[in-house]
Design an enzyme around this catalytic site. Structure first.
Site, PDB file in Angstrom:
ATOM      1  CB  SER B 146      -0.868  -0.154   1.358  1.00 35.16           C
ATOM      2  OG  SER B 146      -1.991   0.750   0.971  1.00 35.16           O
ATOM      3  CG  ASP B 222      -7.248  -3.230  -2.090  1.00 34.31           C
ATOM      4  OD1 ASP B 222      -7.844  -2.474  -1.531  1.00 34.31           O
ATOM      5  OD2 ASP B 222      -6.161  -3.410  -2.035  1.00 34.31           O
ATOM      6  CG  HIS B 255      -5.585  -2.761   1.340  1.00 34.67           C
ATOM      7  ND1 HIS B 255      -4.945  -2.440   0.072  1.00 34.67           N
ATOM      8  CD2 HIS B 255      -5.093  -1.846   2.217  1.00 34.67           C
ATOM      9  CE1 HIS B 255      -3.953  -1.421   0.324  1.00 34.67           C
ATOM     10  NE2 HIS B 255      -4.035  -1.054   1.321  1.00 34.67           N
TER      11      HIS B 255
END
Lengths: 278, 278
Positions: B146, B222, B255
């Site tokens: 991320s 995600d 995620h």
């Protein structure tokens, strides 16, 4: 059952549910990992019992177990470590008694006797629920860590035929003889130490109806080793009763999930063999 | 350096240290996993950059990476995600700016310009420290998740020859064009969007001096995919520049670290190949 979350991992799914439990007279949360194989066939189940302070989430997040479970085609069910719906005096005050410290027994002392029936929940109610609602067989194995290692040992020893295999990481082997056990058993079972023996693996091994081999890993750098865990007591009880035990003392390892993550694949393979997966 | 903890895992050791950083003008904590091979030889290092809200501990506890790293003979260094020693107005108020959200850049706007130099810390100071004090080689790879995926991409793109390989999980590919990036870059770099381009992988790819192949995994379930992560922007930039990219869109994955744990072994093998370990 209320689905709380559903997360893809290692090709399978980790699902968390809340349901109303008859055993503990309130809501309970558990998690189940279903490998991809469960989309086409029923798979056997490993029950994982966590230790003091844990919920259903510690094992799923920290053990690194799902890759191997996915490879083997093994479901894993992770219950919480105590009832959560009550607010008894002192219930939430210490890490080793009350909430998150149910010790996988049926309490007989009020007020805990009203709801702290984690033994009934883990041995009977939860498997019944799981086998009714998920693509699993009735082949079960059981494992756990610390308080949950104690839980795995007593659940299997008290229920011949119910589990195909059992293992434990750093279990509280002899709770009638250590501070964690003495505190919990006094609070849940009362002062008559005779009644405690029904919940102590070292006591149960003497009269076990089934000699299911025990696989136990114990870190030698575990801070709780001498005072609380006492693998030598388990070793002596097994030797005396002729109970098969593989006790692996692992140099340098402590009591954490880093220790569990290091050896969990060995345990999963141990269970997979007994469950006919390999 | 002050040793905070030392834990045996997967045959190696996870050690956490606090040290005084010149780059961020204050104490920083980082963790290093040293595989057993490091007892007899110097091993190469993977730098792992974590995402928003994380510390050095998220990856070590949840990624399940150490078994494979131990097998490969790969060290892993895990820095924190921001300086921690200050208390600027609003610094601790939001999850996506200030503490735990350093974005791996050098801030130019006061007061963050005083200490938020995570780029210098991660690219220069930390490797220098690690290579001075631990049994490691000067062969480095970099990966992250991320915000940390963004970090891994920009650190490698801005430093040709410094890393043998790079990969990312669900990276913020185009921070100049998404809400997380716009908020952070405004706060750290100011309103002149031209200055932002030096910290955006999609911009850097156009003029990269080195065409190190990118391995990127992105979960299709995600929650941040469309608004924040924009893998299609990275794909377009790589296509336009002729930059080698393996972008794997993974159906059903979100995620979380469950996604990372599923594919981390593939990334470790990708790095191990570039580092000459396999």
């Amino acid at each position: 059952m209320e689905l709380l979350s559903s997360t893809k991992v290692s090709g399978g799914w980790l699902k968390r549910y809340r349901h109303e439990s008859l055993s503990v007279k309130g809501d309970m949360v558990f998690a189940i990992f279903l490998p991809a194989q469960a989309e086409n066939a029923n798979v056997p189940v490993l029950y994982w019992l966590s230790g003091l302070t844990c919920t259903d989430e510690n094992f799923s997040q920290k053990a690194g177990a799902f890759k191997k479970a996915a490879e083997l085609g093994l479901a894993i069910v992770m219950p919480d470590t105590s009832p959560r719906g009550t607010d008894y005096p002192g219930e939430h005050d210490s890490y080793d008694f009350g909430s998150a410290a149910g010790f996988y027994l049926n309490a007989t002392v009020a007020p805990y006797s009203n709801t702290y029936h984690m033994y009934d929940y883990v041995v009977q109610e939860l498997p019944h629920l799981v086998e009714e609602h998920f693509p699993v067989t009735d082949k079960r194995s059981i494992s756990g860590h610390s308080m949950g290692g104690h839980g795995a040992l007593i659940c299997s020893l008290k229920n011949p035929g119910r589990y195909q295999s059992v293992s434990a990481f750093a279990p509280i082997t002899n709770p009638t003889q250590c501070p964690w056990g003495e505190k919990a058993f006094t609070g849940y079972l009362g002062d008559d130490r005779e009644t405690w023996k029904a919940w102590d693996s070292c006591e149960l091994i003497a009269t076990a109806q089934e000699r299911l081999p025990l696989l136990v890993d114990q870190g030698e750098a575990d801070n709780f080793l001498e005072e609380q865990l006492k693998p030598e007591a388990l070793e002596a009880a097994c030797e005396k009763a002729g109970h098969p035990l593989t006790l692996r003392r692992q140099p340098g390892y402590d009591h954490s999930y880093f220790f569990i993550s290091t050896f969990i694949d060995d345990h999963l393979e141990h269970h997979a063999k007994a469950l006919g997966l390999i």
